[in-house]
Design an enzyme around this catalytic site. Structure first.
Site, PDB file in Angstrom:
ATOM      1  NE  ARG A  91      -3.648   0.307   2.198  1.00 21.53           N
ATOM      2  CZ  ARG A  91      -4.660   0.345   1.331  1.00 21.53           C
ATOM      3  NH1 ARG A  91      -4.981  -0.715   0.661  1.00 21.53           N
ATOM      4  NH2 ARG A  91      -5.351   1.458   1.153  1.00 21.53           N
ATOM      5  CG  HIS A 109      11.005  -1.522  -5.421  1.00 18.41           C
ATOM      6  ND1 HIS A 109       9.643  -1.786  -5.423  1.00 18.41           N
ATOM      7  CD2 HIS A 109      11.377  -1.466  -6.718  1.00 18.41           C
ATOM      8  CE1 HIS A 109       9.222  -1.866  -6.674  1.00 18.41           C
ATOM      9  NE2 HIS A 109      10.262  -1.676  -7.478  1.00 18.41           N
TER      10      HIS A 109
END
Length: 189
Positions: A91, A109
């Site tokens: 989110r 990431h």
């Protein structure tokens, strides 16, 4: 020692890597809370196995993102959280949490940002025919994977790599790099 909250939406492999790094002394921190937006995610089982308190609620069960994040903020306060570590949390963080934890929230990431931000970065890299990808750890801002980069490590994409094999390579790097970078961050502040 920093009191941290780990935010996760899926299996929690990075959460587990953080816990292992704490146990073997590579990371000086205390995971005081796991936050998940998926009440049925496996990361919650991992938290239970580690006796870590967890807070799992769906954003769609709240009238607004602000209400959702205020509820999370309340939980963070109850557990005296000093730093937020996003580990597969799917989110975008809103202004309520960003303001409260400015400069004290990081994300991992699975790409060499700014390349392949957002969901399915590994699939994006394969589809683009990229020769390399990697892992980025960055501070969180209001954008999607746009915050200031703290550390990156690259890996080559082999011709025979599948999404699964590349994901395995990326996880191997993530599980070593994230605890090491977090430990440096926590020892600086």
């Amino acid at each position: 020692m920093k009191n941290i909250a780990v935010f996760a939406s899926g299996s929690g492999s990075n959460f587990q890597a953080i816990m292992e790094a704490i146990k073997d002394g590579r990371l000086k921190a205390n995971v005081a809370l796991l936050v998940s937006d998926q009440p049925s995610a496996y990361c919650i089982e991992r938290a239970k196995q580690e006796n870590i308190p967890y807070f799992a609620v769906r954003a769609k069960d709240y009238p607004s993102k602000v209400d959702y994040e205020k509820d999370i903020l309340e939980q963070l306060g109850k557990h005296n959280i000093e730093f937020i570590v996003l580990a597969g949390y799917m989110r975008l963080i809103g202004s309520t949490l960003l303001q409260a934890f400015e400069g004290r929230m990081v994300n991992i990431h699975p790409s060499l940002l700014p390349a392949f931000p957002g969901k399915d970065a590994i699939g994006q890299a394969l589809e683009a025919g990229a020769e390399k990808t990697g892992v980025t750890i960055h501070f969180v801002d209001a954008g999607m994977d746009t915050g200031p980069i703290i550390s990156q490590e690259s890996i080559n994409i082999d011709q025979e790599d599948t999404k699964e094999s590349l994901q395995e390579k990326v996880h191997k790097i993530e599980h070593q790099l994230y605890p090491a970078v977090l430990n440096k961050l926590f020892n600086q502040s």
